[in-house]
Design an enzyme around this catalytic site. Structure first.
Site, PDB file in Angstrom:
ATOM      1  N   CYS A  83       0.831  -1.194   0.000  1.00 36.31           N
ATOM      2  CA  CYS A  83       0.000   0.000   0.000  1.00 36.31           C
ATOM      3  C   CYS A  83       0.879   1.264   0.000  1.00 36.31           C
ATOM      4  O   CYS A  83       1.513   1.568  -0.998  1.00 36.31           O
ATOM      5  CB  CYS A  83      -0.985  -0.030   1.157  1.00 36.31           C
ATOM      6  SG  CYS A  83      -2.376   1.119   0.961  1.00 36.31           S
ATOM      7  N   HIS A 175      -3.256  -5.191   1.414  1.00 31.29           N
ATOM      8  CA  HIS A 175      -2.623  -5.435   2.717  1.00 31.29           C
ATOM      9  C   HIS A 175      -2.592  -6.933   3.009  1.00 31.29           C
ATOM     10  O   HIS A 175      -3.533  -7.478   3.610  1.00 31.29           O
ATOM     11  CB  HIS A 175      -3.414  -4.727   3.822  1.00 31.29           C
ATOM     12  CG  HIS A 175      -3.298  -3.245   3.812  1.00 31.29           C
ATOM     13  ND1 HIS A 175      -2.427  -2.562   4.635  1.00 31.29           N
ATOM     14  CD2 HIS A 175      -3.936  -2.303   3.067  1.00 31.29           C
ATOM     15  CE1 HIS A 175      -2.544  -1.259   4.410  1.00 31.29           C
ATOM     16  NE2 HIS A 175      -3.456  -1.079   3.468  1.00 31.29           N
ATOM     17  N   GLU A 177      -1.049  -8.465   5.215  1.00 28.22           N
ATOM     18  CA  GLU A 177      -0.945  -8.737   6.657  1.00 28.22           C
ATOM     19  C   GLU A 177      -2.301  -8.779   7.344  1.00 28.22           C
ATOM     20  O   GLU A 177      -2.394  -9.210   8.500  1.00 28.22           O
ATOM     21  CB  GLU A 177      -0.056  -7.681   7.321  1.00 28.22           C
ATOM     22  CG  GLU A 177      -0.704  -6.334   7.581  1.00 28.22           C
ATOM     23  CD  GLU A 177      -0.792  -5.429   6.359  1.00 28.22           C
ATOM     24  OE1 GLU A 177      -1.230  -4.274   6.503  1.00 28.22           O
ATOM     25  OE2 GLU A 177      -0.399  -5.878   5.254  1.00 28.22           O
TER      26      GLU A 177
END
Length: 215
Positions: A83, A175, A177
């Protein structure tokens, strides 16, 4: 499973630092929250997480991270930018004269998928992954164009490039994660473990990039 001796740092200035560290450690690597440039000597790979790209850049400048990160990249050690991390690594930013680290031959458009309220998740086909990857987009950028043919497109959403790799650099609009699926991170961790292994990684680019006339 990664080499437990390998250490991967997460730039700890802003963003989902702990989420990245948890994934790193779940894969068997040593995760390090990087808050001081001297810590680059301790790591084999670096993740620049999402957040607000201008704020992260200002913090990197204030605390002396800019040149150490550039030197880290020039040494051949892998860097993953997610990002805002993608924006920070790009050599060109759409509708802006400002460039941050300027390491990857891509042109990026910031906040291209809308505001925070326009966040969404989609099952995305990613090159090298057998099944679609659950990709979370939050105020996400995308790659408008690439400037060199060695930029490898890894994923496209609505005809926009949302993940790519060039040499030791990997970027994603989304993202990784924020999901329990670690497969996208493993693309990066394999680069960390393979850095000193004399084996090629031949891949085909699934999308023909638009070459910029100049950067």
């Amino acid at each position: 499973m990664g080499d437990e001796k390998a250490a991967i740092g997460v730039l700890g200035l802003q963003g989902a630092v702990q989420e990245h560290l948890k994934q790193i450690e779940n894969l068997g690597f040593k995760g390090i929250n990087v808050k001081n440039p001297v810590q680059f000597d301790l790591i084999d790979g670096l993740i620049i997480p999402g957040g607000e790209s201008t704020a992260i850049k200002n913090l990197m400048t204030r605390y002396g991270f800019m040149e150490p990160i550039k030197n880290f990249s020039q040494s051949g050690k892998p860097i993953l930018g997610t990002c805002a991390g993608m924006v920070l690594l790009a050599k060109e930013i759409s509708e802006s004269e400002e460039v941050h680290l300027g390491l990857m031959d891509i042109k990026v458009k910031r906040n291209a998928f809308g505001r925070q309220r326009d966040s969404f998740e989609v099952a995305l086909d990613v090159k090298g992954l057998q099944h679609p990857f659950p990709s979370v987009f939050i105020r996400a950028p995308y790659i408008e164009a690439v400037a060199k043919a060695d930029v490898e497109v890894l994923a496209v959403y609505n005809e926009k490039i949302v993940a790519a790799r060039q040499g030791n650099l990997v970027v994603s609009s989304f993202h990784p994660e924020l999901t329990t699926d670690t497969r996208f991170l493993e693309i990066f961790t394999e680069m960390v473990t393979a850095r000193n292994v004399p084996r090629g990684m031949p891949r085909e680019v699934p999308v023909t990039p638009r070459i910029l006339s100049k950067m």
